[in-house]
Design a protein around this motif. Structure first.
Motif, PDB file in Angstrom:
ATOM      1  N   VAL A 178      30.970  14.835  56.650  1.00 24.81           N
ATOM      2  CA  VAL A 178      30.960  13.976  55.466  1.00 24.81           C
ATOM      3  C   VAL A 178      30.462  12.608  55.899  1.00 24.81           C
ATOM      4  N   GLU A 179      30.048  11.822  54.922  1.00 21.48           N
ATOM      5  CA  GLU A 179      29.570  10.478  55.241  1.00 21.48           C
ATOM      6  C   GLU A 179      30.719   9.611  55.738  1.00 21.48           C
ATOM      7  N   ARG A 180      30.429   8.864  56.793  1.00 23.25           N
ATOM      8  CA  ARG A 180      31.399   7.913  57.332  1.00 23.25           C
ATOM      9  C   ARG A 180      30.653   6.607  57.598  1.00 23.25           C
ATOM     10  N   HIS A 214      24.031  10.684  57.175  1.00 27.98           N
ATOM     11  CA  HIS A 214      23.642  11.544  56.064  1.00 27.98           C
ATOM     12  C   HIS A 214      23.815  12.994  56.515  1.00 27.98           C
ATOM     13  N   PRO A 215      24.904  13.655  56.143  1.00 25.71           N
ATOM     14  CA  PRO A 215      25.100  15.045  56.552  1.00 25.71           C
ATOM     15  C   PRO A 215      24.003  15.984  56.070  1.00 25.71           C
ATOM     16  N   VAL A 219      20.951   4.349  59.141  1.00 23.90           N
ATOM     17  CA  VAL A 219      21.348   5.650  58.601  1.00 23.90           C
ATOM     18  C   VAL A 219      21.013   6.711  59.645  1.00 23.90           C
ATOM     19  N   LEU A 220      22.007   7.525  59.999  1.00 20.99           N
ATOM     20  CA  LEU A 220      21.851   8.537  61.039  1.00 20.99           C
ATOM     21  C   LEU A 220      21.869   9.932  60.432  1.00 20.99           C
ATOM     22  N   ALA A 221      21.061  10.817  61.011  1.00 19.22           N
ATOM     23  CA  ALA A 221      21.057  12.222  60.610  1.00 19.22           C
ATOM     24  C   ALA A 221      20.724  13.041  61.855  1.00 19.22           C
TER      25      ALA A 221
END
Length: 226
Positions: A123-125, A176-177, A210-212
């Motif tokens: 989930v987004e954190r 961003h999951p 933003v990480l993915a």
């Protein structure tokens, strides 16, 4: 019938093999069995370990499993689930930035420090990276979980975390999951909101990444005309 580990020949027992040959000599199943300690009725720790790894598609999938998901498994329970999650988290931290006070001079520095802390997140954190006046990292603090947008971004909590740890500047990162690191308009609005809020209390807002997975992008604040 399942054979308990204690009744295996000494040369086949995971603990004895590790002590004699080192951890590199053990299979994934054997290493996991050592963490589990015991199996369940009708299955040894080695067999339970093999089931867990197979059900999650490998060790990487198991590392991403949530504690409550693992705890529901017969033979695992809350205590063993916590042990597994803690072990994977320690391994993740061991691979992270070795410098205890790296300087965050750009988005790539921020992404490199933050990415390991999001390993396995589903989930987004939102993470706050508190920095001193020279942009050296002082502390990392998670402040939110769930959807991050203009309304939900916890501005007061973020600023409080920075001031509480004697920060002079800060950056934020969230994941961003979905696997797509491209920032949304809400991500950029959050950056705008944080920059303005930081100015009101004399702090410096450095960046919002933003990480993915192993990809990332900077969520630049919106221009006034956007």
């Amino acid at each position: 019938m399942s054979t308990p580990i204690a009744k295996l020949p000494i040369a086949q027992r995971p603990r004895e093999r590790l002590l004699a040959l080192g951890p590199q000599a053990l299979s994934d199943n054997e290493l996991l069995a050592l963490l589990l300690g015991q199996g369940r009725r009708g299955a040894s720790a080695l067999e339970l370990a093999a089931e867990l790894i197979a059900d999650h598609g490998g060790v990487a999938g198991l590392a991403a499993a949530r504690p409550e998901e693992l705890a529901r498994r017969t033979g695992v329970g809350a205590a063993k689930a916590a042990t597994l999650v803690a072990a994977f988290q320690l391994a993740c931290r061991a691979r992270s930035e070795p410098d205890p006070a790296p300087r965050l001079l750009g988005s790539d520095d921020l992404a490199r420090v933050a990415a390991p802390l999001f390993a396995g997140a589903r989930v987004e954190r939102m993470l706050v990276l508190v920095c001193d006046a020279r942009h050296r990292l002082r502390r990392t603090v998670f402040v939110a979980e769930g959807a991050i947008d203009r309304v939900a971004v916890p501005v007061r909590e973020i600023l409080s975390a920075v001031l509480r740890h004697d920060g002079r500047g800060f950056a934020v990162a969230h994941n961003h999951p979905s696997g797509d690191p491209r920032p949304s308009d809400d991500d950029r609005r959050a950056s705008t909101l944080l920059r303005l809020a930081a100015e009101t209390v004399g702090l410096r807002f450095l960046d919002h990444v933003v990480l993915a997975g192993d990809r990332w992008a900077s969520a630049a604040p919106l221009d006034p005309d956007e």
